[in-house]
Design an enzyme around this catalytic site. Structure first.
Site, PDB file in Angstrom:
ATOM      1  N   HIS A   1       5.382   6.538  -1.231  1.00 35.57           N
ATOM      2  CA  HIS A   1       6.160   5.314  -1.447  1.00 35.57           C
ATOM      3  C   HIS A   1       5.356   4.077  -1.082  1.00 35.57           C
ATOM      4  O   HIS A   1       4.374   4.156  -0.350  1.00 35.57           O
ATOM      5  CB  HIS A   1       7.440   5.345  -0.596  1.00 35.57           C
ATOM      6  CG  HIS A   1       7.160   5.237   0.877  1.00 35.57           C
ATOM      7  ND1 HIS A   1       6.755   6.321   1.631  1.00 35.57           N
ATOM      8  CD2 HIS A   1       7.199   4.176   1.730  1.00 35.57           C
ATOM      9  CE1 HIS A   1       6.573   5.935   2.882  1.00 35.57           C
ATOM     10  NE2 HIS A   1       6.825   4.639   2.976  1.00 35.57           N
TER      11      HIS A   1
ATOM     12  N   HIS B   1       0.834  -1.206   0.000  1.00 31.00           N
ATOM     13  CA  HIS B   1       0.000   0.000   0.000  1.00 31.00           C
ATOM     14  C   HIS B   1       0.859   1.242   0.000  1.00 31.00           C
ATOM     15  O   HIS B   1       2.066   1.180   0.273  1.00 31.00           O
ATOM     16  CB  HIS B   1      -0.875   0.012   1.250  1.00 31.00           C
ATOM     17  CG  HIS B   1      -0.052   0.046   2.508  1.00 31.00           C
ATOM     18  ND1 HIS B   1       0.530  -1.099   3.018  1.00 31.00           N
ATOM     19  CD2 HIS B   1       0.329   1.066   3.320  1.00 31.00           C
ATOM     20  CE1 HIS B   1       1.229  -0.779   4.093  1.00 31.00           C
ATOM     21  NE2 HIS B   1       1.129   0.528   4.298  1.00 31.00           N
TER      22      HIS B   1
END
Lengths: 173, 173
Positions: A115, A34
């Site tokens: 990220h 995620h």
């Protein structure tokens, strides 16, 4: 209890990231790959519905966007975290800012670096080994993101989705 | 890829179920405690959006309902599965039927027994030990369910939520 907001990339990208997380990320079994938009924050189960309705409104002001990745990077020496870097284009930084402003999120002590974590809690040796092997790989990938998720954490550390929010004004149609 | 439809009970109930699943359910790390409404079925990532929009419409005809549990039961001898039995009241059986009709789900070979799995893939000895210890416990619990989730499975077996659907006509307000 702890809540957070994240987006999940496509199955293809999740499977690729998991092939590394399996070995290098102790959170591998707690949540799927995620990108965190709002760091974990405390709220009660009763407050969840209010938070969800605020998010439901807020995401209408953000259209689906292209998520682009190009390389593997690391947060060393702050943290031994290896991640897939996501281009910090306007759409994602604006979404991040809006959601954090809305939730008065305390998780803003670091500059937002979008990220997807590939490995974490690595020893220094492991970190350099893995980073050295991975950073040579170019990860040119692009895909559309059209939804984000409000999640909460169970006592065992696992995250469950409370609700998904589809981005954009057209999403309700 | 594989999709399914499930509902997640409250954090309190999930935590209680996980205290047993941790030891007795090999799927413990693949998905949070849940009640399956549509068994796993095959569809492409491209079809997900169509399926989601069909589900979005279908759930509007189903209002939030009370989920009631009263006891621990077992699917033995068909399967060594120990589960928290959920009262099969009209609201949940109607929802199950609608969603399965819609998705032409093949998972209808068994009669629908609404349940939340506590343990599975147990040896016969384990099954009787655990079942014997648990079935004495009364689990009188009641809570409102106001949403269901479309999930998909990653290559490592983990399930990720694609979208949540809030039950009832008022849900969009």
């Amino acid at each position: 209890m702890r809540f957070g907001v994240a987006l999940f990339p496509s199955k293809q990208l999740q499977d690729w990231v998991n092939s590394y997380r399996k070995r290098y990320d102790p959170h591998y079994s707690l949540i799927a790959p995620h990108l965190t938009l709002v760091n974990a924050f405390e709220a009660t189960e009763e407050e969840a519905e209010t938070i969800a309705s605020q998010l439901r409104e807020a995401v209408k002001n953000h259209e689906p966007f292209m998520l682009k990745t190009s390389k593997i990077s690391s947060f060393h020496p702050v943290n031994n975290v290896i991640y897939l870097k996501v281009d910090p284009q306007e759409a994602i930084t604006a979404l991040h800012k809006d959601l954090n402003d809305l939730l008065e999120s305390p998780g803003m002590q670091y500059k937002f670096v979008p990220h997807i974590t590939v490995g974490q809690k690595l020893s220094d040796d492991e970190h350099w080994d893995v980073y050295g092997a991975l950073k040579m790989q170019g990860i040119d990938h692009e895909e559309e993101i059209d939804r984000v998720h409000l999640l909460y954490q169970l006592e065992n550390g696992q995250w469950t989705v409370y609700e998904t929010f589809r981005l954009g004004k057209e999403a309700e149609l």
